[in-house]
Scaffold this active site. Structure first.
Site, PDB file in Angstrom:
ATOM      1  N   ALA A 183      93.770   6.215  27.642  1.00  0.00           N
ATOM      2  CA  ALA A 183      93.229   5.146  26.805  1.00  0.00           C
ATOM      3  C   ALA A 183      93.150   3.823  27.568  1.00  0.00           C
ATOM      4  O   ALA A 183      92.251   3.008  27.312  1.00  0.00           O
ATOM      5  CB  ALA A 183      94.085   4.986  25.555  1.00  0.00           C
ATOM      6  N   GLU A 185      92.173   3.213  30.482  1.00  0.00           N
ATOM      7  CA  GLU A 185      90.955   3.120  31.287  1.00  0.00           C
ATOM      8  C   GLU A 185      89.677   3.059  30.438  1.00  0.00           C
ATOM      9  O   GLU A 185      88.585   2.836  30.980  1.00  0.00           O
ATOM     10  CB  GLU A 185      90.867   4.314  32.249  1.00  0.00           C
ATOM     11  N   ILE A 216     100.244   7.850  21.175  1.00  0.00           N
ATOM     12  CA  ILE A 216     101.331   8.295  20.297  1.00  0.00           C
ATOM     13  C   ILE A 216     102.605   7.570  20.705  1.00  0.00           C
ATOM     14  O   ILE A 216     102.964   7.535  21.891  1.00  0.00           O
ATOM     15  CB  ILE A 216     101.508   9.822  20.381  1.00  0.00           C
ATOM     16  N   THR A 220     109.868   4.017  24.177  1.00  0.00           N
ATOM     17  CA  THR A 220     109.903   2.709  24.831  1.00  0.00           C
ATOM     18  C   THR A 220     108.775   1.824  24.288  1.00  0.00           C
ATOM     19  O   THR A 220     107.995   2.242  23.439  1.00  0.00           O
ATOM     20  CB  THR A 220     109.733   2.862  26.356  1.00  0.00           C
ATOM     21  N   HIS A 222     106.219   0.939  25.858  1.00  0.00           N
ATOM     22  CA  HIS A 222     104.988   1.242  26.586  1.00  0.00           C
ATOM     23  C   HIS A 222     103.800   1.364  25.627  1.00  0.00           C
ATOM     24  O   HIS A 222     102.688   0.879  25.906  1.00  0.00           O
ATOM     25  CB  HIS A 222     105.185   2.550  27.363  1.00  0.00           C
ATOM     26  N   PHE A 247      85.345   1.887  17.482  1.00  0.00           N
ATOM     27  CA  PHE A 247      86.741   2.120  17.859  1.00  0.00           C
ATOM     28  C   PHE A 247      87.231   3.461  17.314  1.00  0.00           C
ATOM     29  O   PHE A 247      87.500   3.602  16.124  1.00  0.00           O
ATOM     30  CB  PHE A 247      87.598   0.974  17.318  1.00  0.00           C
ATOM     31  N   ARG A 261      94.246  13.005  11.664  1.00  0.00           N
ATOM     32  CA  ARG A 261      93.104  12.090  11.804  1.00  0.00           C
ATOM     33  C   ARG A 261      92.035  12.633  12.748  1.00  0.00           C
ATOM     34  O   ARG A 261      91.007  11.981  12.952  1.00  0.00           O
ATOM     35  CB  ARG A 261      93.613  10.724  12.293  1.00  0.00           C
TER      36      ARG A 261
END
Length: 298
Positions: A183, A185, A216, A220, A222, A247, A261
């Protein structure tokens, strides 16, 4: 999860099949994806909006299918012209008013196949005048930028986006699919595509970009760092290039949410991104072509 509804009308003969397909083509229906097999064939006709209604009481017409239009008189003239083109007396009744503030007429292009066409007497019905995009993708060019990371999800989202584009009239040769590692990039690739040809409509350009990815949450921070920058980058690319970006990047707590989803329970967000792309291309063209006087539509 509901994606659409299709009414199937079996033709009693090859002649009836040709009559029905010719009739709907003459009235301006958008052709969908048909099929031709050894034992059967089919022709699909698309409409921007469909719904299923259950009625108690007297039906306003014997026809089981009602087609809402915006220029009923012109549609009736087109139906009359079609009957005359095949050398048949039309026999179409005059347009009649109903007690639910509409106008209707019913036509039977082939025996046993009746269709009622109708429009509201007041098409706006108290609504403010608005410019909206249409849902026909014919002649439009798209790019789908999809992350390979979490491919079990993103592949489903890409399939959903393709489904939306193709069933709305886009040509497969006009859809470019670009795969990126993850994601993070996606915005960079989308920006390159959007800026590839400066002049809108030039060779190799696209009308809209559909961004696909799946993030997901882990243990952490991140996750937060990535999705904030991905959303910002996609939005910035859209704002600075003027090319619509839709999006389709999922941000989920766990794999189960993502699967829901991607077509399991909560619809397919790739399909929704595809539909949004079509509408935004249409809307952009209308806004660039239309000028409004101050106060118009108020």
């Amino acid at each position: 999860m509901i994606k659409g509804i299709t009414f199937v009308r079996p033709a009693a003969s090859a002649a009836d099949y040709e009559r029905l397909t010719g009739f709907f083509s003459a009235l301006g229906f958008t052709p969908g994806k048909g099929w031709q097999e050894e034992a059967s064939r089919g022709a699909a006709f698309l409409a921007p909006l469909g719904n299923l209604e259950v009625i108690e009481g007297e039906l306003p017409s014997e026809a089981g299918i009602f087609v809402e239009v915006t220029q009923l008189d012109a549609v009736r003239e087109a139906a009359l012209a079609w009957f005359r083109s095949i050398g048949q007396e039309p026999g179409i009744p005059a347009i009649a008013d109903t007690d639910w503030k509409s106008r209707i007429f019913t036509v039977e292009p082939a025996q046993g196949h009746k269709f009622t066409f109708w429009e509201w007497i007041d098409p706006l019905k108290g609504k403010p005048i608005a410019v909206e995009g249409d849902l026909s993708a014919e002649g439009m060019r798209f790019a789908i930028v999809a992350a390979r990371w979490n491919a079990v999800i993103t592949d489903r989202l890409v399939d959903g986006a393709l489904d939306a584009l193709l069933r709305s009239g886009a040509a497969r040769r006009h859809i470019e699919i670009v795969r990126v590692p993850g994601a993070w990039e996606v915005p960079a690739a989308a920006r390159i595509i959007a800026e590839r040809v400066p002049a809108f409509g030039g060779p190799g350009s696209v009308d809209a970009i559909i961004t696909i990815g799946c993030l997901i949450r882990g243990e952490t921070a991140h996750y937060e760092a990535i999705y904030n920058e991905v959303a910002r980058g996609i939005g910035q690319s859209q704002q600075e290039t003027g090319i619509p970006h839709t999006f389709g990047v999922l941000t989920c707590e766990n794999l189960e949410q993502a699967l829901h989803r991607a077509g399991v329970k909560a619809g397919n967000k790739g399909f929704e991104a595809g539909v949004a792309a079509i509408e935004m291309v249409s809307l952009r063209r209308k806004l660039l072509e239309t000028s409004f006087e101050p106060g118009e539509g108020a």
